[in-house]
Write a protein that holds these residues in place. Structure first.
Motif, PDB file in Angstrom:
ATOM      1  N   GLY A  82     -23.075  22.647  -4.679  1.00  0.00           N
ATOM      2  CA  GLY A  82     -22.061  22.802  -4.327  1.00  0.00           C
ATOM      3  C   GLY A  82     -21.377  22.084  -4.162  1.00  0.00           C
ATOM      4  N   ALA A  83     -21.876  21.243  -5.373  1.00  0.00           N
ATOM      5  CA  ALA A  83     -20.282  20.388  -5.434  1.00  0.00           C
ATOM      6  C   ALA A  83     -19.378  20.343  -6.660  1.00  0.00           C
ATOM      7  N   VAL A  84     -18.546  20.049  -6.424  1.00  0.00           N
ATOM      8  CA  VAL A  84     -17.455  20.571  -7.443  1.00  0.00           C
ATOM      9  C   VAL A  84     -17.728  19.858  -9.224  1.00  0.00           C
ATOM     10  N   ILE A  85     -17.278  20.171  -9.838  1.00  0.00           N
ATOM     11  CA  ILE A  85     -17.004  19.303 -10.779  1.00  0.00           C
ATOM     12  C   ILE A  85     -15.439  20.217 -12.064  1.00  0.00           C
ATOM     13  N   VAL A  86     -15.179  19.369 -12.739  1.00  0.00           N
ATOM     14  CA  VAL A  86     -14.347  19.701 -13.826  1.00  0.00           C
ATOM     15  C   VAL A  86     -14.749  19.640 -15.244  1.00  0.00           C
ATOM     16  N   LEU A  87     -14.713  20.955 -16.271  1.00  0.00           N
ATOM     17  CA  LEU A  87     -15.125  21.344 -17.464  1.00  0.00           C
ATOM     18  C   LEU A  87     -13.928  22.267 -17.547  1.00  0.00           C
ATOM     19  N   ARG A  88     -14.021  21.057 -18.914  1.00  0.00           N
ATOM     20  CA  ARG A  88     -12.271  21.359 -19.891  1.00  0.00           C
ATOM     21  C   ARG A  88     -11.820  21.555 -19.055  1.00  0.00           C
ATOM     22  N   GLY A  89     -10.802  20.610 -17.794  1.00  0.00           N
ATOM     23  CA  GLY A  89     -10.384  20.602 -16.888  1.00  0.00           C
ATOM     24  C   GLY A  89      -9.750  21.639 -16.384  1.00  0.00           C
ATOM     25  N   VAL A  90     -10.963  22.268 -15.699  1.00  0.00           N
ATOM     26  CA  VAL A  90     -11.114  23.979 -14.956  1.00  0.00           C
ATOM     27  C   VAL A  90     -12.003  23.271 -13.887  1.00  0.00           C
ATOM     28  N   GLU A  91     -11.944  23.317 -12.772  1.00  0.00           N
ATOM     29  CA  GLU A  91     -13.013  22.921 -11.607  1.00  0.00           C
ATOM     30  C   GLU A  91     -13.935  24.269 -11.772  1.00  0.00           C
ATOM     31  N   HIS A  92     -15.342  23.470 -10.961  1.00  0.00           N
ATOM     32  CA  HIS A  92     -16.574  24.632 -11.738  1.00  0.00           C
ATOM     33  C   HIS A  92     -17.410  24.027 -10.020  1.00  0.00           C
TER      34      HIS A  92
ATOM     35  N   LEU B 185     -14.926  16.894 -20.222  1.00  0.00           N
ATOM     36  CA  LEU B 185     -14.208  17.467 -18.388  1.00  0.00           C
ATOM     37  C   LEU B 185     -12.470  17.178 -18.660  1.00  0.00           C
ATOM     38  N   ALA B 186     -12.352  17.094 -19.279  1.00  0.00           N
ATOM     39  CA  ALA B 186     -11.024  17.060 -19.440  1.00  0.00           C
ATOM     40  C   ALA B 186     -10.717  18.582 -19.833  1.00  0.00           C
ATOM     41  N   PRO B 187      -9.149  18.374 -20.491  1.00  0.00           N
ATOM     42  CA  PRO B 187      -8.754  19.982 -20.523  1.00  0.00           C
ATOM     43  C   PRO B 187      -9.127  19.888 -22.565  1.00  0.00           C
ATOM     44  N   ALA B 188      -9.227  20.922 -22.934  1.00  0.00           N
ATOM     45  CA  ALA B 188      -9.491  21.100 -24.088  1.00  0.00           C
ATOM     46  C   ALA B 188      -8.774  19.972 -24.815  1.00  0.00           C
ATOM     47  N   PHE B 189      -7.005  20.236 -24.738  1.00  0.00           N
ATOM     48  CA  PHE B 189      -6.463  19.237 -26.068  1.00  0.00           C
ATOM     49  C   PHE B 189      -6.371  18.319 -25.763  1.00  0.00           C
ATOM     50  N   VAL B 190      -7.085  17.840 -24.308  1.00  0.00           N
ATOM     51  CA  VAL B 190      -7.529  16.052 -24.690  1.00  0.00           C
ATOM     52  C   VAL B 190      -8.400  16.221 -26.127  1.00  0.00           C
TER      53      VAL B 190
ATOM     54  N   VAL C 228      -2.079  12.213 -37.722  1.00  0.00           N
ATOM     55  CA  VAL C 228      -2.583  12.871 -36.263  1.00  0.00           C
ATOM     56  C   VAL C 228      -1.437  13.479 -36.156  1.00  0.00           C
ATOM     57  N   LEU C 229      -0.213  13.363 -35.740  1.00  0.00           N
ATOM     58  CA  LEU C 229       0.904  14.298 -35.137  1.00  0.00           C
ATOM     59  C   LEU C 229       1.007  15.906 -36.738  1.00  0.00           C
ATOM     60  N   LYS C 230       1.282  15.422 -37.117  1.00  0.00           N
ATOM     61  CA  LYS C 230       0.759  16.554 -38.278  1.00  0.00           C
ATOM     62  C   LYS C 230       0.465  17.600 -37.841  1.00  0.00           C
ATOM     63  N   HIS C 231      -1.243  17.533 -38.018  1.00  0.00           N
ATOM     64  CA  HIS C 231      -2.179  18.197 -37.843  1.00  0.00           C
ATOM     65  C   HIS C 231      -2.218  18.403 -36.001  1.00  0.00           C
ATOM     66  N   CYS C 232      -1.803  17.227 -34.828  1.00  0.00           N
ATOM     67  CA  CYS C 232      -2.219  17.668 -34.000  1.00  0.00           C
ATOM     68  C   CYS C 232      -0.743  17.403 -32.725  1.00  0.00           C
ATOM     69  N   PRO C 233      -0.333  18.276 -32.878  1.00  0.00           N
ATOM     70  CA  PRO C 233       1.075  18.213 -32.565  1.00  0.00           C
ATOM     71  C   PRO C 233       1.054  18.130 -30.596  1.00  0.00           C
TER      72      PRO C 233
ATOM     73  N   ASN D   7       0.515  14.456 -25.069  1.00  0.00           N
ATOM     74  CA  ASN D   7       0.885  15.297 -23.925  1.00  0.00           C
ATOM     75  C   ASN D   7      -0.631  14.613 -23.413  1.00  0.00           C
ATOM     76  N   ALA D   8      -1.755  14.356 -24.830  1.00  0.00           N
ATOM     77  CA  ALA D   8      -2.614  14.295 -24.987  1.00  0.00           C
ATOM     78  C   ALA D   8      -3.416  12.981 -24.650  1.00  0.00           C
ATOM     79  N   LYS D   9      -2.017  11.350 -25.315  1.00  0.00           N
ATOM     80  CA  LYS D   9      -2.241  10.565 -24.917  1.00  0.00           C
ATOM     81  C   LYS D   9      -1.928  10.147 -23.436  1.00  0.00           C
ATOM     82  N   THR D  10      -0.948  10.901 -23.114  1.00  0.00           N
ATOM     83  CA  THR D  10      -0.593  10.439 -20.797  1.00  0.00           C
ATOM     84  C   THR D  10      -0.998  10.832 -20.399  1.00  0.00           C
TER      85      THR D  10
END
Ligand SMILES: [Zn+2]
Length: 249
Positions: A94-104, A194-199, A224-229, A233-236
């Protein structure tokens, strides 16, 4: 007998037991545990393990008045620590956890056999087995999901950046989200799943880029920026919410 007494008299006297007091922090009462430590040279404060109060380590002979004074001058630090504390999420039915940034929601199936099943549509994670084993089964499954996602992302970036990695480890490392060794071993924290996929994607891009540039030079960040624009946001995101990923366990 006399000899024994002479010997024990030379030994350091035992430390007094910890003292717990209520401490008023503005209008909030918090528990403060004062613990004497033989090796302590000064006062140090930390949040208690359950996050409900504080533990102060103090030198063996320091006075309680000095300890209370130290608490007083540490008030603003304590207030900030309380704000930043993270509620621990216990893995249970019954606990709520976050998977790929989405609550489950975790749903124990009650069946003795079967695999962990992820129902993305209804946002449920079905976990079979005895309640006592639920935590380990779900954690094992999360680690396997993390290894899969991180392998896919690392392979993608290795191809794009023309780099090669030799091995990929997924662990529960506390201090870093990922690392890259000079002999081509990538290591990641499983909690990235657990984090959103872009992270997770950004951390993979970052570590794979180290296979080309073993530093944080301008050239490294350009790669890094060339391949992962989405890197900025992910660092923040990691700076703001990264510590929350450690709340599950
Ligand atoms: Zn780095």
């Amino acid at each position: 007998m006399r000899l024994l007494r002479a010997f024990s008299a030379r030994k350091a006297s035992p430390l007094p037991p910890p003292v717990t007091e209520q401490f008023l922090l503005e209008d909030q009462q918090v528990t403060m545990t004062f613990k004497r430590h033989a090796a302590a040279r000064r006062f140090t404060l930390r949040l208690s393990r359950d996050g409900s109060g504080f533990v102060m380590t103090m030198p063996r002979r320091a006075s309680m008045d000095a300890a209370r004074d130290f608490a007083r001058i540490s008030e603003s630090w304590m207030r900030k620590a309380l704000v930043k504390r993270i509620a621990k999420v216990e893995i249970a039915d019954g606990a709520v956890i976050v998977l790929r940034g989405v609550e489950h929601t975790i749903a124990a199936t009650g069946k003795s056999r079967g695999l962990v099943v992820h129902d993305a549509e209804s946002r449920l994670i079905h976990v079979p087995g005895q309640p006592a084993h639920l935590k380990r089964r779900l954690t094992d499954w999360l680690k396997a999901e993390a290894a899969h996602d991180l392998d896919v992302a690392s392979t993608k970036y290795a191809k794009a950046m023309e780099a090669k990695f030799r091995k990929l480890n997924v662990r529960d490392q506390k201090s870093r989200w990922g690392s890259c060794s000079s002999d081509g071993v990538l290591s990641y924290s499983w909690r990235l799943v657990l984090a959103p996929a872009f992270v997770l994607d950004y951390v993979a891009a970052h570590e794979v880029a180290h296979l080309r540039e073993m530093n944080h030079s301008t050239r490294f960040w350009r790669l890094v920026l060339k391949h992962c624009p989405d890197s900025r946001n992910a660092k923040t995101w990691l700076k703001l919410y990264g510590s929350k990923l450690h709340a599950l366990g």
